[in-house]
Each structure stands twice: as structure tokens, then as C-alpha cells.
Design a protein around this motif. Structure first.
Motif, PDB file in Angstrom:
ATOM      1  N   SER A   1       5.587  -6.607   1.549  1.00 15.76           N
ATOM      2  CA  SER A   1       4.911  -6.836   2.349  1.00 15.76           C
ATOM      3  C   SER A   1       5.144  -6.189   4.434  1.00 15.76           C
ATOM      4  CB  SER A   1       4.804  -7.861   3.514  1.00 15.76           C
ATOM      5  OG  SER A   1       5.398  -8.950   2.435  1.00 15.76           O
ATOM      6  N   PHE A   2       6.383  -6.067   4.747  1.00 10.78           N
ATOM      7  CA  PHE A   2       6.450  -5.075   5.151  1.00 10.78           C
ATOM      8  C   PHE A   2       6.233  -3.386   5.262  1.00 10.78           C
ATOM      9  CE2 PHE A   2       9.465  -1.837   7.386  1.00 10.78           C
ATOM     10  CZ  PHE A   2       9.330  -1.909   8.522  1.00 10.78           C
ATOM     11  N   ALA A   3       6.623  -2.821   3.594  1.00  7.74           N
ATOM     12  CA  ALA A   3       6.585  -1.451   3.673  1.00  7.74           C
ATOM     13  C   ALA A   3       4.987  -1.178   3.505  1.00  7.74           C
ATOM     14  CB  ALA A   3       7.155  -1.777   2.188  1.00  7.74           C
ATOM     15  N   PHE A   4       3.946  -1.595   2.174  1.00 12.23           N
ATOM     16  CA  PHE A   4       3.151  -1.529   2.288  1.00 12.23           C
ATOM     17  C   PHE A   4       2.264  -1.457   3.212  1.00 12.23           C
ATOM     18  CE2 PHE A   4       3.846  -2.787  -2.627  1.00 12.23           C
ATOM     19  CZ  PHE A   4       3.197  -1.439  -2.466  1.00 12.23           C
ATOM     20  N   PHE A   5       1.780  -2.684   4.621  1.00  9.26           N
ATOM     21  CA  PHE A   5       1.983  -2.913   6.397  1.00  9.26           C
ATOM     22  C   PHE A   5       1.964  -1.568   6.467  1.00  9.26           C
ATOM     23  CE2 PHE A   5       1.115  -3.774  10.700  1.00  9.26           C
ATOM     24  CZ  PHE A   5      -0.015  -4.329  10.598  1.00  9.26           C
TER      25      PHE A   5
ATOM     26  N   GLU B   1      -7.971  16.653   4.344  1.00  4.14           N
ATOM     27  CA  GLU B   1      -7.869  15.458   5.373  1.00  4.14           C
ATOM     28  C   GLU B   1      -8.067  14.409   4.625  1.00  4.14           C
ATOM     29  OE1 GLU B   1     -11.114  17.466   6.619  1.00  4.14           O
ATOM     30  OE2 GLU B   1      -9.442  17.899   5.794  1.00  4.14           O
ATOM     31  N   PHE B   2      -9.193  13.752   4.290  1.00  2.00           N
ATOM     32  CA  PHE B   2      -9.499  13.295   3.499  1.00  2.00           C
ATOM     33  C   PHE B   2      -8.262  12.556   2.283  1.00  2.00           C
ATOM     34  CE2 PHE B   2     -13.082  14.152   5.908  1.00  2.00           C
ATOM     35  CZ  PHE B   2     -12.853  12.916   6.480  1.00  2.00           C
ATOM     36  N   VAL B   3      -7.411  12.887   1.614  1.00  2.81           N
ATOM     37  CA  VAL B   3      -6.727  12.608   0.379  1.00  2.81           C
ATOM     38  C   VAL B   3      -6.153  11.506   1.518  1.00  2.81           C
ATOM     39  CG1 VAL B   3      -4.734  12.843  -0.744  1.00  2.81           C
ATOM     40  CG2 VAL B   3      -6.789  14.787  -0.517  1.00  2.81           C
ATOM     41  N   TYR B   4      -5.568  11.544   2.783  1.00  2.00           N
ATOM     42  CA  TYR B   4      -4.340  10.339   3.319  1.00  2.00           C
ATOM     43  C   TYR B   4      -4.690   9.342   3.534  1.00  2.00           C
ATOM     44  CZ  TYR B   4      -1.243  14.218   3.385  1.00  2.00           C
ATOM     45  OH  TYR B   4      -0.137  14.977   3.946  1.00  2.00           O
ATOM     46  N   LEU B   5      -6.649   9.409   3.787  1.00  2.00           N
ATOM     47  CA  LEU B   5      -7.459   7.514   3.761  1.00  2.00           C
ATOM     48  C   LEU B   5      -6.822   7.121   2.139  1.00  2.00           C
ATOM     49  CD1 LEU B   5     -10.412   8.752   6.212  1.00  2.00           C
ATOM     50  CD2 LEU B   5      -7.742   8.152   6.916  1.00  2.00           C
ATOM     51  N   VAL B   6      -7.704   7.719   1.534  1.00  2.00           N
ATOM     52  CA  VAL B   6      -7.580   7.087   0.117  1.00  2.00           C
ATOM     53  C   VAL B   6      -5.234   6.635  -0.094  1.00  2.00           C
ATOM     54  CG1 VAL B   6      -7.151   7.820  -3.059  1.00  2.00           C
ATOM     55  CG2 VAL B   6      -9.152   8.768  -1.355  1.00  2.00           C
ATOM     56  N   SER B   7      -5.388   7.420  -0.023  1.00  2.00           N
ATOM     57  CA  SER B   7      -3.450   7.387   0.025  1.00  2.00           C
ATOM     58  C   SER B   7      -3.174   5.790   1.106  1.00  2.00           C
ATOM     59  CB  SER B   7      -2.232   7.683   0.591  1.00  2.00           C
ATOM     60  OG  SER B   7      -2.417   8.967   0.218  1.00  2.00           O
ATOM     61  N   SER B   8      -4.298   5.327   2.321  1.00  2.00           N
ATOM     62  CA  SER B   8      -3.806   4.648   3.216  1.00  2.00           C
ATOM     63  C   SER B   8      -4.556   3.176   2.718  1.00  2.00           C
ATOM     64  CB  SER B   8      -4.269   4.522   4.472  1.00  2.00           C
ATOM     65  OG  SER B   8      -4.566   3.760   5.554  1.00  2.00           O
ATOM     66  N   ILE B   9      -5.786   3.658   1.963  1.00  2.00           N
ATOM     67  CA  ILE B   9      -6.642   1.644   1.151  1.00  2.00           C
ATOM     68  C   ILE B   9      -5.292   1.992   0.411  1.00  2.00           C
ATOM     69  CG2 ILE B   9      -8.617   2.114  -0.107  1.00  2.00           C
ATOM     70  CD1 ILE B   9      -9.715   3.307   1.647  1.00  2.00           C
ATOM     71  N   SER B  10      -4.885   2.371  -0.540  1.00  2.00           N
ATOM     72  CA  SER B  10      -4.240   2.358  -1.823  1.00  2.00           C
ATOM     73  C   SER B  10      -3.132   0.902  -0.910  1.00  2.00           C
ATOM     74  CB  SER B  10      -3.608   3.316  -2.296  1.00  2.00           C
ATOM     75  OG  SER B  10      -2.971   3.005  -3.619  1.00  2.00           O
TER      76      SER B  10
ATOM     77  N   MET C   1      -2.113  -3.133  -1.770  1.00  2.00           N
ATOM     78  CA  MET C   1      -1.171  -3.645  -2.204  1.00  2.00           C
ATOM     79  C   MET C   1       0.029  -4.158  -1.285  1.00  2.00           C
ATOM     80  SD  MET C   1      -0.517  -2.613  -5.905  1.00  2.00           S
ATOM     81  CE  MET C   1      -2.565  -2.842  -5.501  1.00  2.00           C
ATOM     82  N   PHE C   2      -0.626  -4.166  -0.047  1.00  2.00           N
ATOM     83  CA  PHE C   2       0.265  -4.866   0.930  1.00  2.00           C
ATOM     84  C   PHE C   2      -0.855  -7.193   0.314  1.00  2.00           C
ATOM     85  CE2 PHE C   2      -1.316  -7.530   5.261  1.00  2.00           C
ATOM     86  CZ  PHE C   2       0.069  -7.935   5.408  1.00  2.00           C
ATOM     87  N   LEU C   3      -2.050  -6.279   0.656  1.00  2.00           N
ATOM     88  CA  LEU C   3      -2.960  -7.708   0.118  1.00  2.00           C
ATOM     89  C   LEU C   3      -2.243  -8.631  -1.665  1.00  2.00           C
ATOM     90  CD1 LEU C   3      -6.592  -7.379   1.054  1.00  2.00           C
ATOM     91  CD2 LEU C   3      -4.816  -8.367   2.189  1.00  2.00           C
ATOM     92  N   VAL C   4      -1.775  -7.335  -2.090  1.00  2.00           N
ATOM     93  CA  VAL C   4      -1.157  -7.972  -3.972  1.00  2.00           C
ATOM     94  C   VAL C   4       0.134  -8.822  -3.402  1.00  2.00           C
ATOM     95  CG1 VAL C   4       0.327  -7.387  -6.047  1.00  2.00           C
ATOM     96  CG2 VAL C   4      -2.592  -6.600  -4.855  1.00  2.00           C
ATOM     97  N   THR C   5       0.865  -8.331  -2.236  1.00  2.00           N
ATOM     98  CA  THR C   5       2.133  -8.826  -2.026  1.00  2.00           C
ATOM     99  C   THR C   5       2.382 -10.175  -1.624  1.00  2.00           C
ATOM    100  OG1 THR C   5       3.216  -6.186  -1.775  1.00  2.00           O
ATOM    101  CG2 THR C   5       4.450  -8.562  -1.543  1.00  2.00           C
ATOM    102  N   ILE C   6       0.915 -10.323  -0.490  1.00  2.00           N
ATOM    103  CA  ILE C   6       1.379 -11.497   0.103  1.00  2.00           C
ATOM    104  C   ILE C   6       0.709 -12.733  -0.487  1.00  2.00           C
ATOM    105  CG2 ILE C   6      -0.219 -12.567   2.226  1.00  2.00           C
ATOM    106  CD1 ILE C   6       1.531 -10.930   2.671  1.00  2.00           C
ATOM    107  N   PHE C   7      -0.898 -12.552  -1.662  1.00  2.00           N
ATOM    108  CA  PHE C   7      -1.132 -13.082  -2.788  1.00  2.00           C
ATOM    109  C   PHE C   7      -0.973 -13.205  -3.797  1.00  2.00           C
ATOM    110  CE2 PHE C   7      -4.347 -12.933   0.986  1.00  2.00           C
ATOM    111  CZ  PHE C   7      -4.180 -13.624   2.076  1.00  2.00           C
TER     112      PHE C   7
END
Length: 424
Positions: free
Chosen positions: A84-88, A181-190, A194-200
Motif C-alpha cells: 500500500s505504501f509503495a504504490f501510493f 514526458e507523458f510516459v511518466y503519467l502512464v507509469s503513475s496511473i499504473s 495497483m494501490f487500489l488492488v492492494t487495498i481491496f
């Protein structure tokens, strides 16, 4: 084959598949940006080769060095909290890295020295990312059986490389359509997903819930116990040379392709060759080489690593520009050796770990990669600036130096194996 399919059905707990699925998306995010990081820093943010290498070293070095400590904390607090901490943190960090190059956020960075600011952002992002691998590998150790453990680490490595293949492909599409520069937004969304997958979805492995949690003082003692194992630390330090040779594909090759072939060449797709090779061959090679002793498997990886760079050296020795096809071939050769030794390496560390210290020992698995990034980024940027740029025009010297590092690594590992075998 039938036995393998039966193991897939019964030999793994549900958390094994969830954790490895999250690792796939984390690697997608990481390698998507890693393939273009040096070019993003040099060509888009206008740092020179050495500065770009230094920033790459900060991020890559810490994201692989900090798992030593993050693994111990994951053992203490549990894998769900660690994920949870990591993906956030990763979701925020990747967004901030990309924002430094996005016009809409230019006012945030106006009249600011971008080098220390970006360094701080990269450190922040690396802290989050450092919890992923020891938590995934710790989960694998606790959700497999003695019969399925080797296959489990092969599946883990296969899915890691699936992410490493898909990530650069998406990065190429995004860079071509919207901008690097928008490559980093894709990484952020990914990572946010996964933060949501961890939580739920992710559940703490049952074996982890039943472990007796150690105090932080005992965690520190455990760390010191590993560090005092000189033979083990020497083994990891030799491995660092191997990973320096590996990471130079991500530092030197993007510069070479941009300077000598074309700045618009599909760098991301070229660098994903190793991942696709592992996707196709990892499970069969694991089955074919399962009876090869670990020292032999490791030596195969080291020899192939040196060979790949020497092939580049001999082609460029006469002043010939290496084409994309030949670069792809050399990465393929490297990856065949890599997939022979890497899963066996993780299995070896898992077997060394005492009960309750699975993530701690797997965290130390990344010390060689950390050292390689910490040294390799600056090293690669420096040798390329000194010999490889179009102005100097001696890229063959760059390839030769990296190949010699590979030879040194193979020779040291050969001696190490002889000494350890003689004493055992």
C-alpha cells in the motif's frame, strides 16, 4: 508437462497470483520510464550525459539498495501495508518526475535549479519502489510449496519481464503520440491502480499472519547478521559487476541509438528485446536447466553478458555503425544467459533465509543491482561522454570497456566458485 499444469492449479495460494500480477504492473511502470530516462534527461530536460547518468544512478541505485531495509520493515509490518505504501508513493513520484517536462506545469519549476529538485523527487519515488520486490518475493516464498518454489520464482521472473516488455511498448506509443514526458503519467496511473488492488484484493499470506513479528531492534540485528556474512557479501559484490554490464544497455545504448542511428528510432522497443526473450523462453529454460548446479548457471549468465558487449565492440571496431538489428541480437544473447541464472539466484537466497526473514534476504538480493545502478549510471555517462559522442566518435571503446567489466565479473565468480567448492 501434465505435472507442471497440476502444480499451477494446486501448488500456489491466491496471494501468489495477486502479488505477481501487481509486480507485472509495477514493472510495466518502471521499465516504461527506464527505457527513456537517460534520453528524457539529456534531450528533453537538457542535462549533459554525466548529469543524466548521475540522476539515473540516484533513482536506480536507491530503488534497488533500499529493499535491504524495506524488506526488513515488510517482514515487521506485513506485505499488505508495504504494498500500500509503495504504490501510493510511486504513483505520486512518477507524476512529479513527468511534471518537470510537461509545459502545463512549467510554472512550478520556473527559476529553480532542476538538478537538486529532481534528485529529491527521484529519492522520494525510490523509497516507495523499494518495498515492492522484497514484498513480492517474500510472498512467493510463503505461498509456494517445496515442490513448486522453483517454478514459482520462474513464473515471478516471467511476469516481471512481461511488464518489462509491455512497459516500453506503451512508452513508445505514448512518446510517439503525446511526447516523452507523458510516459511518466502512464507509469503513475499504473501504480495508482495497483494501490487500489492492494487495498481491496490482496490478502496477507496465511503463513505471514501466523509468524511471530520481531521487534525493530531484532530487525536491526537481523540486518547486521546478514552484513557480517562476508562470504555472502563478496558473492553479492561480484554480482554487482554483472548488473553494471546489464544496466549499461539502458544508459549507453539509448545515447548511441539517438546519436548514431536516429533520435526517432524506437529505443523502447529495442530495449524490450530481453524482456520478450525471457517471456518466450524463461519457463522452458527453467525446466531444461533445473538440474544444472547453481554456480554453473550463474557462470553461463556472466559469460553471455561479456560476449554481448564484445560483439558490439568488434562490429564497431572498423568504424561501422551498429544497426538496430544487431543491437537486438546482442540483447537477445545477454537475456539467454540472464534467464539461465536469475531465477536460480533468487531460489538460492530463499533457501538461505531463516523463518520470518524471507523479505529481508530477498531485499539483499537487490544489493548488487543497487551498486550497479549507483556506479553504472555515472560510469556509463562518463565513458560515453569521453569516447562515444559524435564529436569524439569512438563508441567501440565504450563497448570494449563494458565488455571488460563483464570479463572481470566472470573471472571473479569463477575464482569464488572454486574457493567455496574447495571449502565445502
Amino acid at each position: 508437462m501434465a505435472k507442471t499444469f497440476e502444480q499451477l492449479k494446486t501448488g500456489f495460494q491466491p496471494s501468489f497470483w495477486v502479488a505477481n500480477g501487481m509486480e507485472l504492473f509495477e514493472r510495466l511502470a518502471y521499465y516504461g520510464q527506464a527505457t527513456i530516462l537517460s534520453v528524457f534527461l539529456r534531450d528533453h530536460l537538457k542535462f549533459d550525459e554525466v548529469q543524466a547518468g548521475q540522476l539515473s544512478s540516484i533513482f536506480g541505485g536507491l530503488i534497488y539498495f533500499l529493499p535491504i531495509f524495506a524488506g526488513a520493515l515488510a517482514d515487521k509490518f506485513g506485505f499488505k501495508k508495504a504494498f500500500s505504501f509503495a504504490f501510493f508513493v510511486l504513483a505520486i513520484g512518477y507524476f512529479l518526475i513527468g511534471s518537470t517536462g510537461i509545459a502545463a506545469f512549467s510554472s512550478w519549476y520556473e527559476n529553480k535549479d532542476l538538478f537538486p529538485l529532481l534528485s529529491a523527487i527521484l529519492i522520494f519515488t525510490a523509497i516507495g519502489g523499494s518495498f515492492i520486490k522484497p514484498s513480492v518475493l517474500g510472498t512467493v516464498a510463503l505461498t509456494t510449496t517445496a515442490e513448486t518454489k522453483s517454478l514459482g520464482y520462474a513464473i515471478y521472473y516471467w511476469l516481471v519481464n512481461m511488464g518489462a516488455a509491455i512497459g516500453p511498448f506503451l512508452a513508445y506509443l505514448v512518446r510517439d503520440s503525446f511526447g516523452i514526458e507523458f510516459v511518466y503519467l502512464v507509469s503513475s496511473i499504473s501504480c495508482a491502480l495497483m494501490f487500489l488492488v492492494t487495498i481491496f484484493i490482496f490478502k496477507e499470506p496465511e503463513a505471514k499472519l501466523n509468524e511471530e513479528r520481531e521487534s525493530l531492534i531484532q530487525v536491526v540485528k537481523n540486518l547486521w547478521t546478514v552484513v557480517k556474512n562476508i562470504k555472502f557479501i563478496i558473492f553479492l559484490l561480484i554480482f554487482a559487476l554483472y548488473w553494471i554490464v546489464f544496466w549499461e544497455f539502458f544508459i549507453v545504448i539509448p545515447f548511441y541509438i539517438s546519436d548514431y542511428i536516429s533520435p526517432d528510432a524506437p529505443i523502447e522497443l529495442v530495449l524490450s528485446t530481453g524482456a520478450w526473450t525471457i517471456i518466450l523462453l524463461q519457463i522452458p529454460i527453467n525446466r531444461l536447466t533445473k538440474n544444472i548446479p547453481t554456480p554453473t548457471a550463474i557462470m553461463i549468465g556472466f559469460v553471455f553478458a561479456a560476449l554481448s558487449w564484445f560483439l558490439l565492440y568488434f562490429v564497431t571496431l572498423a568504424g561501422t555503425v551498429v544497426g538496430l538489428g544487431f543491437i537486438i541480437a546482442t540483447i537477445f544473447i545477454f537475456s539467454v544467459g540472464e534467464q539461465t541464472q536469475a531465477p536460480r539466484f533468487y531460489e538460492y537466497l530463499a533457501d538461505l533465509a531463516p523463518k520470518g526473514q524471507a523479505a529481508l534476504f530477498q531485499g539483499f538480493a537487490f544489493l548488487p543491482i543497487a551498486i550497479a545502478w549507483l556506479l553504472g549510471g555515472t560510469f556509463g555517462g562518463w565513458i560515453y561522454q569521453k569516447f562515444g559522442t559524435k564529436e569524439v566518435g569512438q563508441p567501440e571503446i565504450v563497448f570494449l570497456i563494458i565488455g571488460l567489466v563483464g570479463i572481470a565479473a566472470a573471472a571473479m565468480m569463477f575464482v569464488y566458485n572454486l574457493v567455496v567448492h574447495r571449502k565445502s
